[in-house]
Design a protein around this motif. Structure first.
Motif, mmCIF file in Angstrom:
data_model
loop_
_atom_site.group_PDB
_atom_site.id
_atom_site.type_symbol
_atom_site.label_atom_id
_atom_site.label_comp_id
_atom_site.label_asym_id
_atom_site.label_seq_id
_atom_site.Cartn_x
_atom_site.Cartn_y
_atom_site.Cartn_z
ATOM 1 N N VAL A 69 31.093 32.355 -109.745
ATOM 2 C CA VAL A 69 29.835 31.788 -110.238
ATOM 3 C C VAL A 69 29.593 30.438 -109.562
ATOM 4 N N ALA A 70 30.612 29.593 -109.565
ATOM 5 C CA ALA A 70 30.487 28.261 -108.965
ATOM 6 C C ALA A 70 30.127 28.356 -107.486
ATOM 7 N N ALA A 71 30.840 29.183 -106.743
ATOM 8 C CA ALA A 71 30.618 29.297 -105.308
ATOM 9 C C ALA A 71 29.201 29.782 -104.997
ATOM 10 N N GLU A 72 28.729 30.769 -105.746
ATOM 11 C CA GLU A 72 27.417 31.350 -105.463
ATOM 12 C C GLU A 72 26.284 30.404 -105.860
ATOM 13 N N VAL A 73 26.430 29.733 -106.990
ATOM 14 C CA VAL A 73 25.398 28.777 -107.414
ATOM 15 C C VAL A 73 25.364 27.578 -106.470
ATOM 16 N N LEU A 74 26.517 27.058 -106.083
ATOM 17 C CA LEU A 74 26.559 25.913 -105.172
ATOM 18 C C LEU A 74 25.971 26.264 -103.808
ATOM 19 N N ASP A 75 26.193 27.486 -103.359
ATOM 20 C CA ASP A 75 25.610 27.925 -102.089
ATOM 21 C C ASP A 75 24.088 27.912 -102.174
ATOM 22 N N ARG A 76 23.542 28.343 -103.306
ATOM 23 C CA ARG A 76 22.087 28.335 -103.485
ATOM 24 C C ARG A 76 21.554 26.910 -103.568
ATOM 25 N N MET A 77 22.302 26.035 -104.236
ATOM 26 C CA MET A 77 21.872 24.638 -104.328
ATOM 27 C C MET A 77 21.866 23.984 -102.950
ATOM 28 N N ALA A 78 22.886 24.242 -102.155
ATOM 29 C CA ALA A 78 22.968 23.660 -100.810
ATOM 30 C C ALA A 78 21.784 24.115 -99.956
ATOM 31 N N LYS A 79 21.395 25.381 -100.100
ATOM 32 C CA LYS A 79 20.262 25.900 -99.343
ATOM 33 C C LYS A 79 18.963 25.243 -99.792
ATOM 34 N N ARG A 80 18.813 25.009 -101.095
ATOM 35 C CA ARG A 80 17.618 24.339 -101.594
ATOM 36 C C ARG A 80 17.537 22.908 -101.057
ATOM 37 N N TYR A 81 18.674 22.203 -101.033
ATOM 38 C CA TYR A 81 18.699 20.835 -100.514
ATOM 39 C C TYR A 81 18.384 20.814 -99.020
ATOM 40 N N ALA A 82 18.832 21.857 -98.308
ATOM 41 C CA ALA A 82 18.566 21.924 -96.873
ATOM 42 C C ALA A 82 17.074 22.109 -96.615
ATOM 43 N N GLU A 83 16.400 22.824 -97.513
ATOM 44 C CA GLU A 83 14.956 23.041 -97.388
ATOM 45 C C GLU A 83 14.187 21.754 -97.677
ATOM 46 N N SER A 84 14.608 21.049 -98.743
ATOM 47 C CA SER A 84 13.906 19.827 -99.152
ATOM 48 C C SER A 84 14.766 19.049 -100.138
ATOM 49 N N LEU A 85 15.170 17.850 -99.745
ATOM 50 C CA LEU A 85 15.990 17.025 -100.621
ATOM 51 C C LEU A 85 15.077 16.270 -101.592
ATOM 52 N N PRO A 86 15.223 16.500 -102.898
ATOM 53 C CA PRO A 86 14.297 15.900 -103.872
ATOM 54 C C PRO A 86 14.649 14.459 -104.246
ATOM 55 N N LEU A 87 14.559 13.567 -103.270
ATOM 56 C CA LEU A 87 14.870 12.163 -103.532
ATOM 57 C C LEU A 87 13.860 11.555 -104.502
ATOM 58 N N ILE A 88 14.351 10.768 -105.453
ATOM 59 C CA ILE A 88 13.466 10.056 -106.369
ATOM 60 C C ILE A 88 12.808 8.904 -105.607
ATOM 61 N N PRO A 89 11.495 8.778 -105.704
ATOM 62 C CA PRO A 89 10.803 7.712 -104.971
ATOM 63 C C PRO A 89 11.406 6.330 -105.242
ATOM 64 N N GLY A 90 11.748 5.639 -104.182
ATOM 65 C CA GLY A 90 12.285 4.287 -104.303
ATOM 66 C C GLY A 90 13.771 4.204 -104.542
ATOM 67 N N ALA A 91 14.433 5.341 -104.783
ATOM 68 C CA ALA A 91 15.858 5.307 -105.122
ATOM 69 C C ALA A 91 16.722 4.813 -103.971
ATOM 70 N N VAL A 92 16.431 5.265 -102.763
ATOM 71 C CA VAL A 92 17.228 4.847 -101.606
ATOM 72 C C VAL A 92 17.130 3.336 -101.410
ATOM 73 N N ASP A 93 15.928 2.805 -101.501
ATOM 74 C CA ASP A 93 15.747 1.360 -101.361
ATOM 75 C C ASP A 93 16.423 0.602 -102.498
ATOM 76 N N ALA A 94 16.399 1.173 -103.702
ATOM 77 C CA ALA A 94 17.051 0.527 -104.850
ATOM 78 C C ALA A 94 18.548 0.423 -104.634
ATOM 79 N N VAL A 95 19.149 1.495 -104.118
ATOM 80 C CA VAL A 95 20.584 1.475 -103.827
ATOM 81 C C VAL A 95 20.903 0.388 -102.802
ATOM 82 N N ARG A 96 20.139 0.347 -101.748
ATOM 83 C CA ARG A 96 20.401 -0.622 -100.681
ATOM 84 C C ARG A 96 20.193 -2.057 -101.153
ATOM 85 N N LEU A 97 19.183 -2.269 -101.975
ATOM 86 C CA LEU A 97 18.924 -3.609 -102.497
ATOM 87 C C LEU A 97 20.072 -4.075 -103.385
#
Length: 218
Positions: A69-97
């Motif tokens: 179950v873990a392997a198959e679900v994680l494989d699907r999640m990785a494919k979804r992230y490869a299609e489009s990473l759902p970054l929260i607006p401003g989060a990357v800049d917040a981390v860096r700041l």
């Protein structure tokens, strides 16, 4: 005491992935002829990979061994992230700041393979001194293990660390570990009142967590 380090959650704080997780798990459960109950997603938020895969196999009744179950679900999640990473607006800049003033760590319930993929894609790998998955500690959230381990790896104590969390189990985990807790409630999956009460500060967006705001904690 003065805050010296900030420990970030990943899902719901840096990436808006909770709905993706639900879509993927819900679809997986349906394919196996089982029902994804109204509270299934909430119950799994914060669980480690071993814990949520066992929940789907043992509690929901997916007729597949938990490791598969873990392997198959994680494989699907990785494919979804490869299609489009759902970054929260401003989060990357917040981390860096925040990283300009504080030492940073990450304590996530995501699998190591997903953590590394997200941070690399977002260009954040080098921002964190320590990154941990709940796969790498004995218990997932709401147990304090992942936060206690992150703090220990930083060589600090919980009293000088703050956590940024969005979910009920994440808030409970950070609170149980003794960190100052900053809550960023998710609009679709809001935390329970008892969990939100553990927060020293509640904000509407991670971009509101500035160095000046963190300096005012404790």
């Amino acid at each position: 005491m003065t805050i010296e380090a900030i420990v970030f959650d990943l899902d719901g704080v840096i990436i808006d992935s909770e709905e993706v997780w639900e879509e993927v798990r819900r679809g997986y459960v349906a394919e196996h002829g089982r029902e994804f109950l109204p509270d299934t997603q909430d119950r799994m938020m914060g669980m480690s990979t071993a814990e949520w895969s066992a929940h789907l196999a043992d509690e929901v009744g997916v007729p597949v061994p938990a490791p598969r179950v873990a392997a198959e679900v994680l494989d699907r999640m990785a494919k979804r992230y490869a299609e489009s990473l759902p970054l929260i607006p401003g989060a990357v800049d917040a981390v860096r700041l925040l990283g300009q003033r504080y030492r940073l760590a990450l304590a996530s319930s995501s699998a190591r393979i997903l953590i590394d993929k997200v941070l690399a894609t977002a260009g954040l790998t080098d921002e964190f001194e320590v990154t941990l998955s709940t796969e790498e500690v004995p218990r997932g959230k709401p147990a304090p293990d992942v936060y206690l381990t992150a703090v220990r790896k930083l060589g600090l104590t919980p009293a000088v660390c703050a956590a940024i969390e969005d979910s009920s189990n994440g808030l409970r985990s950070a609170g149980a570990a003794g960190l100052a807790v900053i809550a960023v409630p998710h609009g679709v999956y809001p935390p329970a009142e008892d969990a939100l009460a553990l927060a020293s500060l509640v904000v509407k967006a991670v971009t509101e967590v500035t160095p000046e705001v963190v300096a005012g904690l404790r």
